[in-house]
Design a protein around this motif. Structure first.
Motif, PDB file in Angstrom:
ATOM      1  N   ASP A   1       0.817  -1.032   0.038  1.00  0.00           N
ATOM      2  CA  ASP A   1       0.099  -0.022   0.031  1.00  0.00           C
ATOM      3  C   ASP A   1       0.788   1.262  -0.064  1.00  0.00           C
ATOM      4  O   ASP A   1       0.640   2.136  -0.752  1.00  0.00           O
TER       5      ASP A   1
ATOM      6  N   ASP B   1      -2.536  -4.249   1.084  1.00  0.00           N
ATOM      7  CA  ASP B   1      -2.861  -3.146   2.150  1.00  0.00           C
ATOM      8  C   ASP B   1      -2.731  -3.584   3.462  1.00  0.00           C
ATOM      9  O   ASP B   1      -3.617  -4.306   4.048  1.00  0.00           O
TER      10      ASP B   1
ATOM     11  N   ASP C   1      -1.828  -1.255   5.671  1.00  0.00           N
ATOM     12  CA  ASP C   1      -1.783   0.145   6.187  1.00  0.00           C
ATOM     13  C   ASP C   1      -0.481   0.591   6.831  1.00  0.00           C
ATOM     14  O   ASP C   1      -0.326   0.787   7.992  1.00  0.00           O
TER      15      ASP C   1
ATOM     16  N   ILE D   1      -8.106   3.482  -0.326  1.00  0.00           N
ATOM     17  CA  ILE D   1      -7.582   3.375  -1.511  1.00  0.00           C
ATOM     18  C   ILE D   1      -8.807   3.278  -2.452  1.00  0.00           C
ATOM     19  O   ILE D   1      -8.726   3.829  -3.829  1.00  0.00           O
TER      20      ILE D   1
ATOM     21  N   ARG E   1      -7.616  -4.344  -4.274  1.00  0.00           N
ATOM     22  CA  ARG E   1      -7.244  -4.277  -2.795  1.00  0.00           C
ATOM     23  C   ARG E   1      -7.493  -5.439  -1.963  1.00  0.00           C
ATOM     24  O   ARG E   1      -8.356  -6.093  -1.871  1.00  0.00           O
TER      25      ARG E   1
END
Length: 593
Positions: A473, A500, A502, A533, A568
């Motif tokens: 990400d 992802d 974070d 996203i 994602r």
């Protein structure tokens, strides 16, 4: 001075004419892709590039962010091995190319940097958007030339065309020697007027007879075929790398797939086991999860090779450097000619010998797989079996499982671009053997997260088959401007899978991730952003979806994209360190049996 163009009479503008001559010659030398950033001082180059596109001689890409533009050009050139050009105006625009310049320098990618400049009389006097561009990229370019400011095109044209040949020769490594492919900088000063007028507006981009160049579209200077485009080792028998039955081959980052194929061919010819960074397998001697095997220090210590041959530059993890530091182990390096302070990769200062890439040539009958190799291959099979449960189809989607699902679901003849940081390691940890029909592409010259979206876009535009990028990400967000593609620009068919977590969970696997340091860990290293996203993609008109199961991910990946789409995959940011330790423990247990 005037000339006849397309049946019309118009004045010759020295600046626009100079730009036309230069770009015409670069096209004669093989330039097909040009990335243009908007600007005033670069207007002569912009009009020249536009005319060449109208004439069907190049494909033009316009971008508003110079950093992303440079990485787009890098992606266009990375596997095609044809130089791509990026055009900017003067000032800070020039500096914004530097990250891609560094990657192209260390990754041996042919790149042409065409930066417009103020003429000499406007430098050093406080003129707007004027800085000292000469030598701005230092030793990170193969060649840096400042061309003479256009004033008398009839006199100057031969020098401009010769400069184009020097630029392409340097960018592609065409002349061999100690040079390799890489970036080249042409500093191009232009005086007003910067816009064409009268006959200069002809779509054909016609030039008067004294400026036309060689007849029949021939290049002003004929260049040899660049050796780096083929990467075929050629050497006499005395210069070939000798056989040693207890050799372990390590294949690191290499400029091209051809370099990798040659290294694998040498290992196969000598029956030697191979630990390789992600890329097409090409040989049954490539060990699955090779860095995991090296991390089993006790087993490795009991089955040490007598020699390690390192081809290219290892960039993933610390296992290879730890091995090469083993006392008494002979380390030999084979270099493809990558640039560097000493010209070869030896981060641990343990190399006993360095060989040119030509030393990987093979002659005579190949050797049988050696007993040493059989021992390591058997260990690889045990490790692959031990780690297989981590990649089961119904497993939760963590980094390695996501990488495996993406790899297995790709259509035939796909290219898989790997972002830097965790995902490049996830392929190695989640996939035992990389498919031969999948082209793995990385930007590990410096292994930065800069420009990965734009590089993937360029890669997709430069090849006919399906292309997918696997990015973390932070890597994705760092180059979100790569999604800024205007409505009139060529658009790639590209799927971007974003793992992802974070933030940068890779830091949790390093010494900063120990429990006693977890207080400042999140803010200082993993740097979560909380960015949505899907909303970001919607702002760019890019379809995006979130997938949380392996079956759904595989289904999406198996269908090639039309245009750009983003998938994602949310993963647990706190699980990476524990999962890595569990895998290492499983490997140790498997090798202890």
């Amino acid at each position: 001075m005037s000339h006849e163009t397309g049946g019309r009479i118009g004045p010759v503008n020295p600046s626009t004419t100079g730009a036309r001559v230069l770009l015409d010659e670069l096209v004669r030398l093989g330039l097909r892709e040009v990335v243009l950033c908007p600007g005033s001082r670069s207007a002569p180059l912009a009009y020249a590039a536009h005319d060449l596109e109208v004439a069907g001689r190049i494909r033009l890409h316009v971008r508003v962010d110079e950093r992303s533009a440079a990485f787009l050009a890098l992606g266009l050139a990375k596997t095609s091995r044809r130089p791509a050009a990026v055009i900017t105006t003067s000032g800070t625009a020039v500096a914004n190319l530097h990250p891609a310049v560094l990657e192209a320098h260390h990754g041996a990618v042919p790149l042409l940097l065409l930066t417009a400049d103020r003429p000499p009389e406007l430098r050093g006097i406080g003129a707007n958007q004027a800085t000292d561009q000469i030598g701005v990229y230092g030793e990170h370019v193969r060649l840096a030339l400042e061309l003479e400011t256009p004033a008398d095109p009839s006199r100057q044209a031969p020098a401009w065309r010769t400069a184009a040949a020097r630029a392409v020769a340097a960018a592609t490594g065409a002349l061999g020697g100690t040079g390799t492919a890489g970036p080249v900088h042409l500093d191009l000063p232009y005086r007003d007027p910067l816009a064409p007028s009268g006959g200069d507006l002809a779509p054909s981009g016609g030039l008067p007879d004294p400026l036309l160049g060689r007849p029949d579209g021939a290049a002003w200077v004929a260049l040899p075929e660049p050796a780096t485009w083929t990467a075929t080792p050629v050497a006499g028998p005395a210069a070939l790398l000798a056989h040693d039955p207890d050799t372990l081959v390590v294949i690191g980052e290499l400029p091209t797939a051809q370099h990798r194929a040659a290294a694998l061919a040498w290992a196969t010819h000598h029956g030697a086991p191979v630990i390789a960074e992600p890329g097409p397998g090409g040989s049954p001697l490539v060990l699955p999860h090779g860095d995991r095997i090296l991390a089993a220090a006790h087993w490795v210590g009991e089955h040490l090779p007598s020699r390690v041959v390192v081809v290219g530059r290892p960039t993933l993890g610390r296992a290879v450097p730890a091995l090469t530091r083993t006392p008494g182990l002979r380390v030999e390096v084979v270099t493809p000619g990558e640039p560097g302070a000493a010209g070869w990769a030896d981060a641990t200062h343990t190399a006993a010998a360095v060989h040119p890439f030509a030393a990987l040539g093979v002659q005579g009958e190949g050797k049988e797989v050696t007993p040493f190799a059989r021992t390591w291959l058997a260990a690889g099979e045990r490790v692959a079996a031990a780690l297989a449960p981590d990649a089961r189809a119904d497993a939760d989607l963590d980094g390695p499982v996501t990488a495996r699902v993406v790899h297995d679901a790709l259509p035939e003849d796909s290219a898989l671009f790997l972002g830097s940081s965790s995902v490049a390691r996830d392929i190695a940890h989640g996939t035992a053997h990389v498919r031969d029909d999948v082209e793995i592409v990385t930007s590990r010259g410096l292994a930065g997260i800069d420009g990965c979206v734009s590089t993937a876009v360029g890669l997709a535009l430069s090849r006919p088959g399906p292309t997918l990028a696997l990015l973390g990400d932070l890597t994705f967000l760092h180059d979100a401007n790569g999604l800024l593609i205007g409505p009139d620009e060529p658009r790639p068919d590209l799927t971007i899978v974003v793992v992802d977590d974070d933030g940068g969970s890779i830091f949790s696997t390093l010494e900063y991730g120990v429990a006693e340091l977890e207080g400042p860990m999140r803010r200082l290293f993993t740097t979560p952003t909380g960015t949505d996203i899907e909303l970001l993609c919607a702002a760019h008109g890019v379809p995006a979806t979130t997938v949380t199961d392996a079956a759904g991910l595989a289904q999406l990946v198996s269908r090639p994209s039309t245009g750009i789409r983003v998938i994602r995959v949310p993963v647990d940011p706190g699980a990476r360190r524990a999962a890595g330790q569990a895998s290492r423990d499983a490997v140790v247990a498997a090798l202890a049996d």
